[in-house]
Design a protein around this motif. Structure first.
Motif, PDB file in Angstrom:
ATOM      1  N   GLN A  81       0.891  -1.146   0.000  1.00 13.91           N
ATOM      2  CA  GLN A  81       0.000   0.000   0.000  1.00 13.91           C
ATOM      3  C   GLN A  81       0.934   1.200   0.000  1.00 13.91           C
ATOM      4  OE1 GLN A  81      -2.571   0.016   3.367  1.00 13.91           O
ATOM      5  NE2 GLN A  81      -3.987   1.459   2.458  1.00 13.91           N
ATOM      6  N   GLY A  82       1.071   1.823  -1.148  1.00 15.73           N
ATOM      7  CA  GLY A  82       2.078   2.867  -1.283  1.00 15.73           C
ATOM      8  C   GLY A  82       3.441   2.218  -1.421  1.00 15.73           C
ATOM      9  N   ASP A  83       4.401   2.659  -0.610  1.00 15.38           N
ATOM     10  CA  ASP A  83       5.745   2.101  -0.695  1.00 15.38           C
ATOM     11  C   ASP A  83       6.050   1.099   0.419  1.00 15.38           C
ATOM     12  OD1 ASP A  83       5.760   3.946   1.330  1.00 15.38           O
ATOM     13  OD2 ASP A  83       7.717   4.792   0.832  1.00 15.38           O
ATOM     14  N   ARG A  84       5.048   0.765   1.239  1.00 15.76           N
ATOM     15  CA  ARG A  84       5.247  -0.190   2.327  1.00 15.76           C
ATOM     16  C   ARG A  84       4.272  -1.361   2.195  1.00 15.76           C
ATOM     17  NH1 ARG A  84       8.279   1.276   6.725  1.00 15.76           N
ATOM     18  NH2 ARG A  84       6.962   0.200   8.247  1.00 15.76           N
ATOM     19  N   PRO A  85       4.683  -2.536   2.650  1.00 13.31           N
ATOM     20  CA  PRO A  85       3.779  -3.692   2.594  1.00 13.31           C
ATOM     21  C   PRO A  85       2.485  -3.432   3.367  1.00 13.31           C
ATOM     22  CG  PRO A  85       6.010  -4.385   3.107  1.00 13.31           C
ATOM     23  CD  PRO A  85       6.006  -2.884   3.172  1.00 13.31           C
ATOM     24  N   ALA A  86       1.389  -3.920   2.819  1.00 14.81           N
ATOM     25  CA  ALA A  86       0.078  -3.752   3.448  1.00 14.81           C
ATOM     26  C   ALA A  86      -0.164  -4.888   4.436  1.00 14.81           C
ATOM     27  CB  ALA A  86      -1.010  -3.742   2.384  1.00 14.81           C
ATOM     28  N   PRO A  87      -0.419  -4.560   5.716  1.00 14.33           N
ATOM     29  CA  PRO A  87      -0.653  -5.626   6.698  1.00 14.33           C
ATOM     30  C   PRO A  87      -2.011  -6.289   6.506  1.00 14.33           C
ATOM     31  CG  PRO A  87      -0.908  -3.471   7.733  1.00 14.33           C
ATOM     32  CD  PRO A  87      -0.454  -3.229   6.320  1.00 14.33           C
ATOM     33  N   VAL A  88      -2.059  -7.561   6.850  1.00 12.75           N
ATOM     34  CA  VAL A  88      -3.294  -8.333   6.814  1.00 12.75           C
ATOM     35  C   VAL A  88      -3.823  -8.382   8.244  1.00 12.75           C
ATOM     36  CG1 VAL A  88      -4.273 -10.622   6.386  1.00 12.75           C
ATOM     37  CG2 VAL A  88      -2.479  -9.737   4.899  1.00 12.75           C
ATOM     38  N   PRO A  89      -5.105  -8.112   8.459  1.00 12.71           N
ATOM     39  CA  PRO A  89      -5.640  -8.211   9.822  1.00 12.71           C
ATOM     40  C   PRO A  89      -5.382  -9.612  10.392  1.00 12.71           C
ATOM     41  CG  PRO A  89      -7.231  -7.176   8.372  1.00 12.71           C
ATOM     42  CD  PRO A  89      -6.114  -7.672   7.505  1.00 12.71           C
ATOM     43  N   PRO A  90      -4.875  -9.695  11.622  1.00 13.48           N
ATOM     44  CA  PRO A  90      -4.511 -11.013  12.194  1.00 13.48           C
ATOM     45  C   PRO A  90      -5.685 -11.965  12.310  1.00 13.48           C
ATOM     46  CG  PRO A  90      -4.358  -9.272  13.849  1.00 13.48           C
ATOM     47  CD  PRO A  90      -4.614  -8.602  12.548  1.00 13.48           C
ATOM     48  N   GLU A  91      -6.902 -11.434  12.432  1.00 18.14           N
ATOM     49  CA  GLU A  91      -8.060 -12.329  12.563  1.00 18.14           C
ATOM     50  C   GLU A  91      -8.334 -13.111  11.279  1.00 18.14           C
ATOM     51  OE1 GLU A  91      -9.371  -8.053  12.089  1.00 18.14           O
ATOM     52  OE2 GLU A  91      -8.149  -9.064  13.563  1.00 18.14           O
ATOM     53  N   ILE A  92      -7.891 -12.610  10.151  1.00 16.44           N
ATOM     54  CA  ILE A  92      -8.073 -13.335   8.887  1.00 16.44           C
ATOM     55  C   ILE A  92      -7.230 -14.605   8.890  1.00 16.44           C
ATOM     56  CG2 ILE A  92      -7.618 -13.275   6.400  1.00 16.44           C
ATOM     57  CD1 ILE A  92      -8.563 -10.377   6.432  1.00 16.44           C
ATOM     58  N   VAL A  93      -5.957 -14.471   9.251  1.00 15.59           N
ATOM     59  CA  VAL A  93      -5.082 -15.641   9.308  1.00 15.59           C
ATOM     60  C   VAL A  93      -5.547 -16.591  10.409  1.00 15.59           C
ATOM     61  CG1 VAL A  93      -2.709 -16.435   9.670  1.00 15.59           C
ATOM     62  CG2 VAL A  93      -3.143 -14.358   8.346  1.00 15.59           C
ATOM     63  N   ALA A  94      -5.992 -16.049  11.542  1.00 12.06           N
ATOM     64  CA  ALA A  94      -6.487 -16.885  12.638  1.00 12.06           C
ATOM     65  C   ALA A  94      -7.722 -17.677  12.192  1.00 12.06           C
ATOM     66  CB  ALA A  94      -6.809 -16.028  13.851  1.00 12.06           C
ATOM     67  N   GLU A  95      -8.616 -17.053  11.434  1.00 13.95           N
ATOM     68  CA  GLU A  95      -9.815 -17.737  10.951  1.00 13.95           C
ATOM     69  C   GLU A  95      -9.452 -18.868   9.992  1.00 13.95           C
ATOM     70  OE1 GLU A  95     -13.640 -18.953  10.125  1.00 13.95           O
ATOM     71  OE2 GLU A  95     -12.985 -17.621  11.722  1.00 13.95           O
ATOM     72  N   ILE A  96      -8.487 -18.628   9.103  1.00 13.99           N
ATOM     73  CA  ILE A  96      -8.061 -19.669   8.167  1.00 13.99           C
ATOM     74  C   ILE A  96      -7.452 -20.833   8.940  1.00 13.99           C
ATOM     75  CG2 ILE A  96      -6.462 -20.245   6.289  1.00 13.99           C
ATOM     76  CD1 ILE A  96      -6.793 -17.284   5.363  1.00 13.99           C
ATOM     77  N   ARG A  97      -6.592 -20.518   9.914  1.00 12.10           N
ATOM     78  CA  ARG A  97      -5.955 -21.582  10.714  1.00 12.10           C
ATOM     79  C   ARG A  97      -6.974 -22.354  11.540  1.00 12.10           C
ATOM     80  NH1 ARG A  97       0.059 -19.433  12.113  1.00 12.10           N
ATOM     81  NH2 ARG A  97       0.943 -20.521  10.333  1.00 12.10           N
ATOM     82  N   ALA A  98      -8.021 -21.686  11.987  1.00 11.79           N
ATOM     83  CA  ALA A  98      -9.055 -22.355  12.778  1.00 11.79           C
ATOM     84  C   ALA A  98      -9.817 -23.384  11.952  1.00 11.79           C
ATOM     85  CB  ALA A  98     -10.023 -21.317  13.354  1.00 11.79           C
TER      86      ALA A  98
END
Length: 167
Positions: A81-98
């Motif tokens: 996002q612009g010149d820096r990596p865009a963070p992914v909300p941690p709950e998205i990865v947690a939901e996939i892992r669940a």
């Protein structure tokens, strides 16, 4: 503090990117599910990336050499996002892992794949290669598809793995 980011990989290089990111000390995650594959008259189930060409990378932008991710074997770019990596909300990865089973594969609920009226193609059985309309999922985890046969709409109850998007 580590956050999740997304690396865009070269075509079919998710595993290579995952391995090389981990060798560099980055936390990396490649969610996979079992995909039905037909090849040479055989049908088998193979682990397949849930998001083809994407790998999650855990890093702290203030402490990590995050620009090194872009030059990692198998990685094409970082999603920015612009010149820096865009963070992914941690709950998205947690939901996939669940949703992972004991083998680390993400379970796909057939109810979330299609909406009522979506065109679907039958991949197996006597109606193979016939296109119909998705109607619903039963309590017994069967998919109900409306087929147009001989000028009439007929309901067919099929296993979820026998149906794919089509039309």
């Amino acid at each position: 503090m580590n956050q999740w980011f997304v690396a865009y990989t070269h075509a079919r290089a998710e595993g290579t990117a995952l391995r090389h990111l981990r060798q560099q000390g980055f936390g990396a995650y490649l969610p996979q599910y079992l995909k039905r594959r037909r090849h040479a008259r055989r049908v088998d189930w193979v682990p397949w990336p849930l998001f083809p060409r994407y790998v999650f990378v855990a890093m702290d932008l203030d402490k990590s050499r995050w620009r090194a991710v872009r030059s990692t074997i198998g990685v094409s770019a970082l999603v920015c996002q612009g010149d820096r990596p865009a963070p992914v909300p941690p709950e998205i990865v947690a939901e996939i892992r669940a949703r992972e089973d004991d083998r680390g594969l993400v379970r796909i609920d057939p109810r979330t794949r299609f909406k009522k009226g979506d065109p679907v193609q039958i991949e197996a059985g006597p109606f193979s290669n016939v296109v119909g309309l998705f109607e619903s999922v039963t309590d017994q985890e069967r998919v109900i598809v409306l087929l147009n046969l001989l000028g009439r709409q007929v309901r067919a109850s099929l296993p979820p793995e026998a149906v794919c998007a089509g039309g």
